[in-house]
Design an enzyme around this catalytic site. Structure first.
Site, mmCIF file in Angstrom:
data_model
loop_
_atom_site.group_PDB
_atom_site.id
_atom_site.type_symbol
_atom_site.label_atom_id
_atom_site.label_comp_id
_atom_site.label_asym_id
_atom_site.label_seq_id
_atom_site.Cartn_x
_atom_site.Cartn_y
_atom_site.Cartn_z
ATOM 1 N N GLN A 215 0.841 -1.202 0.000
ATOM 2 C CA GLN A 215 0.000 0.000 0.000
ATOM 3 C C GLN A 215 0.883 1.263 0.000
ATOM 4 O O GLN A 215 1.970 1.238 0.587
ATOM 5 C CB GLN A 215 -0.880 0.018 1.249
ATOM 6 C CG GLN A 215 -1.882 -1.125 1.320
ATOM 7 C CD GLN A 215 -2.632 -1.081 2.635
ATOM 8 O OE1 GLN A 215 -3.495 -0.227 2.834
ATOM 9 N NE2 GLN A 215 -2.293 -1.969 3.527
ATOM 10 N N ASP A 234 -2.540 -1.048 -5.166
ATOM 11 C CA ASP A 234 -3.599 -1.855 -4.550
ATOM 12 C C ASP A 234 -3.626 -3.224 -5.241
ATOM 13 O O ASP A 234 -4.015 -3.325 -6.414
ATOM 14 C CB ASP A 234 -4.950 -1.130 -4.730
ATOM 15 C CG ASP A 234 -6.108 -1.931 -4.148
ATOM 16 O OD1 ASP A 234 -7.234 -1.409 -4.088
ATOM 17 O OD2 ASP A 234 -5.882 -3.120 -3.769
ATOM 18 N N HIS A 252 -2.925 -15.909 3.424
ATOM 19 C CA HIS A 252 -3.608 -16.407 4.636
ATOM 20 C C HIS A 252 -4.322 -15.271 5.382
ATOM 21 O O HIS A 252 -5.134 -15.516 6.270
ATOM 22 C CB HIS A 252 -2.665 -17.190 5.539
ATOM 23 C CG HIS A 252 -1.710 -16.357 6.335
ATOM 24 N ND1 HIS A 252 -1.106 -16.827 7.482
ATOM 25 C CD2 HIS A 252 -1.248 -15.096 6.165
ATOM 26 C CE1 HIS A 252 -0.321 -15.888 7.980
ATOM 27 N NE2 HIS A 252 -0.392 -14.833 7.194
#
Ligand code: HMK
Length: 348
Positions: A215, A234, A252
Site C-alpha cells: 500500500q 492496490d 492467509h
C-alpha cells in the site's frame, strides 16, 4: 477407572486454561532481554549474575527464578553447574530471542502478544452471536486491524518489524530453494511491506529486478537500489508486471474470494511479454496426515489468528489446489520450507 479418566481430563482442561501463562512468561523474558544477557555473558549465567545484570530489586530474584523454572521446563533454557552453582544456558528456541542475530523473532513475540492482538478475544461471544460479517477484531474495536495499523504508527512499525523478522528465516530457506528464483529477470513481492524478503532475494540475485509492492502509505518512506524499488498500489486492483510474483504470508490474511482476486491479478502480472512466468506463494499448508501434532497445532492456532483478526484462513493442500485452479492456473508444486511453511510454485 472413571475417576482417573476424570482426573486426566481435569489436567487437560486446566493445562489449556493456563496455556497463556507460558506465552506471557516468554513475553516477559523477551522484554527483559534475558537472551541477550546470557548470550553476551559468553558462558552459563547464575541466577544472581542475571538478576544483577537486570538490576532487579532483591525481592524480585525469586520471581525471576520461578519464571526461568517454567521456561526451562518448556525448553527455553537449560540448567548447568558453574563451580557447584546452578547456571542457565540458552537453547535453540531462546537463541531466537537474541536481538543482535538476524534470526531474531522477538518482534513476532512482541507483536503477536501485544494487547491489540489479545484484547479482542474477550468479545468472542458477542462475535459468535452477531450476524454481521465482521472479524472478531472489528467486533471488539469497531475498526479493521489494517485500519488500526494505518492509524497507529508504532503498531504499524511493530507489525512490519515482525514480518521482516520472520523473513530472515526465509534467508536460511533460500539456500534450499535457490532454484525457484534462478533465471528470473524480475520479481514483484506483493504485500512486501518494508522489503524484508525482497532485500534477501536482491542480495542473493543482484541482477534480478525486484519490486516491493504494498500500500502507498507502507512503501512511502522506503528506498531501494538500482535493482530494488518500492511501488505503492492496490493488489486488489492491479499488480506490476514481472517474471514472478511473490506472495509471502499474504494469502492467509484473506478469505477465498479476496485471495482469488489477488491471484487473478498475479496471473495478469506474469503474463507479460508472453513469457511463462510463475507465482511463488510462501504460506502455511495444513497437512494433518503427515505433520506431527505439535506442528498441526501451530498451524491451527494460526488459522484462528487469521480468522479472528483478518477473516483470513490457513489452507490445507487440497484447499490450495482448489484456489490455484479456480484462479485459472494450470499447475503447482508444494515444497515444505522454514519449518512450518510451504513454498508453492504456481504456473499459468
Ligand atoms: O500475515 C500475518 C503473519 C503473522 C501475523 C499476522 C499476520 O497477524 C497476526 C500476528 O499474530 C501479529 C499481530 C501483530 C503483529 C505481528 C503479528 O504476527 C502475526 O504486530 C502487531 O500485531
Amino acid at each position: 477407572s472413571e475417576e482417573s479418566e476424570m482426573y486426566h481430563a481435569q489436567i487437560h482442561l486446566y493445562k489449556h486454561v493456563y496455556n497463556f501463562v507460558s506465552a506471557m512468561a516468554l513475553k516477559s523474558v523477551m522484554e527483559l532481554g534475558i537472551a541477550d544477557i546470557i548470550h553476551n555473558n559468553g558462558k552459563p549465567i547464575t541466577l544472581s549474575e542475571l538478576a544483577s545484570s537486570l538490576k532487579l530489586h532483591p525481592s524480585k530474584i525469586s520471581v525471576l527464578h520461578r519464571f526461568l523454572r517454567l521456561l526451562t521446563h518448556n525448553g527455553f533454557f537449560a540448567k548447568t553447574k558453574v563451580q557447584e552453582e546452578e547456571a542457565y544456558v540458552l537453547t535453540p528456541p531462546s537463541k531466537l530471542l537474541i536481538t543482535t542475530k538476524p534470526t531474531c523473532l522477538a518482534p513476532i513475540v512482541k507483536g503477536a502478544l501485544h494487547s491489540s492482538s489479545l484484547d479482542m478475544w474477550h468479545s468472542s461471544k458477542k462475535w459468535f452471536t452477531e450476524d454481521k460479517g465482521l472479524t472478531l477484531y472489528e467486533t471488539a474495536t469497531n475498526e479493521s486491524f489494517w485500519a488500526f495499523l494505518n492509524g497507529n504508527h508504532d503498531s504499524l512499525i511493530m507489525f512490519q518489524e515482525a514480518m521482516a523478522a520472520d523473513s530472515h528465516m526465509f534467508k536460511l530457506a533460500l539456500k534450499e530453494c535457490k532454484h525457484v528464483f534462478e533465471n528470473l529477470e524480475s520479481l514483484v513481492d506483493v504485500g512486501g511491506g518494508i522489503g524484508g524478503v525482497t532485500k534477501l532475494i536482491n542480495e542473493a540475485f543482484p541482477h534480478m529486478k525486484c519490486i516491493v509492492f504494498d500500500q502507498p502509505q507502507v512503501v512511502a518512506n522506503c528506498s531501494g537500489n538500482e535493482n530494488l524499488s518500492f511501488v505503492g498500489g492496490d493488489m486488489f486492483k492491479s499488480i506490476p508486471s514481472a517474471d514472478a510474483v511473490l506472495l509471502k504470508w499474504v494469502l492467509h490474511d484473506w478469505n477465498d474470494e479476496l485471495s482469488l482476486k489477488i491471484l487473478k491479478n498475479c496471473k495478469e502480472a506474469i503474463s507479460h511479454k508472453g513469457k511463462k512466468g510463475k507465482v511463488i506463494i510462501i504460506d502455511i499448508a495444513i497437512d494433518e496426515e503427515s505433520d506431527d501434532p505439535e506442528l498441526t497445532e501451530l498451524k491451527l492456532d494460526y488459522d484462528l489468528v487469521m480468522l479472528t483478526m483478518f477473516n483470513g484462513k490457513e489452507r490445507g493442500k487440497k484447499e490450495w489446489e482448489n484456489l490455484i485452479y479456480e484462479a485459472g492456473f494450470s499447475n503447482y508444486k508444494i515444497t515444505p520450507i522454514c519449518g512450518f511453511k510451504s513454498l508453492i510454485e504456481v504456473y499459468p
